[in-house]
Design an enzyme around this catalytic site. Structure first.
Site, PDB file in Angstrom:
ATOM      1  CG  ASP A  57      -2.521  -1.705  66.126  1.00 46.72           C
ATOM      2  OD1 ASP A  57      -2.391  -1.862  67.359  1.00 46.72           O
ATOM      3  OD2 ASP A  57      -2.824  -0.616  65.606  1.00 46.72           O
ATOM      4  CG  ASP A  87      -3.131   3.583  65.188  1.00 46.17           C
ATOM      5  OD1 ASP A  87      -2.317   2.716  65.546  1.00 46.17           O
ATOM      6  OD2 ASP A  87      -4.208   3.788  65.780  1.00 46.17           O
TER       7      ASP A  87
END
Length: 159
Positions: free
Chosen positions: A132, A112
């Site tokens: 995401d 991330d």
């Protein structure tokens, strides 16, 4: 029909490329400000699902992702091919699901890197990645498709 699968492939490609760039060029925890203090790149790893839930449950993620990917492909073939908005939403979901699946299977964790501070609430939004974002956009488009279909069905019943 294949153009829609191209959307999923593009999401996977951009997702994996950006994750590779972050993983190879940034130390974990390193932050690069883009629009200080609201937007930045922050190298982070997630061994769980959203917000770190179910950390270390790779077998569960593998099973769920395979079932979800199968469902997405099924619904695309059955319903999505002739509904552009629904097709886009399914392909964003497909690309996002596969992008994070690749990370979990190869790295054992998801990379991330997008860090957002929401100024009005001074809320530090959970760090996320391209997959995401595609998943979120896909869900929003599915909801929009459902609303529009419901309105269309009500209109057809009246007419």
């Amino acid at each position: 029909m294949f153009i829609y699968y191209g959307i999923a492939a593009l999401v996977i490609l951009v997702d994996q490329l950006t994750k590779w760039l972050v993983a190879t060029n940034m130390e974990i925890g390193e932050r690069i400000p883009l629009i200080e203090p609201y937007l930045g790149l922050l190298s982070h790893r997630n061994r769980g699902a959203a917000w770190g839930m179910l950390e270390g449950q790779m077998w569960l993620f593998a099973i769920v992702t395979i079932v979800v990917v199968g469902g997405i492909v099924y619904y695309f073939q059955k319903e999505g091919k002739n509904e552009p908005l629904f097709a886009w939403s399914l392909m964003l979901l497909l690309g996002g699901a596969i992008g994070n699946f690749i990370d979990r299977m190869i790295r054992g964790e998801v990379v991330d890197f997008v860090s957002v501070l929401i100024p009005v609430m001074n809320y530090d939004f959970p760090i996320f990645n391209v997959a995401d974002a595609a998943l979120t956009a896909g869900v929003v488009l599915v909801i929009l498709h459902m609303i529009l279909e419901e309105k269309k069905n009500k209109k057809d019943k009246v007419a």
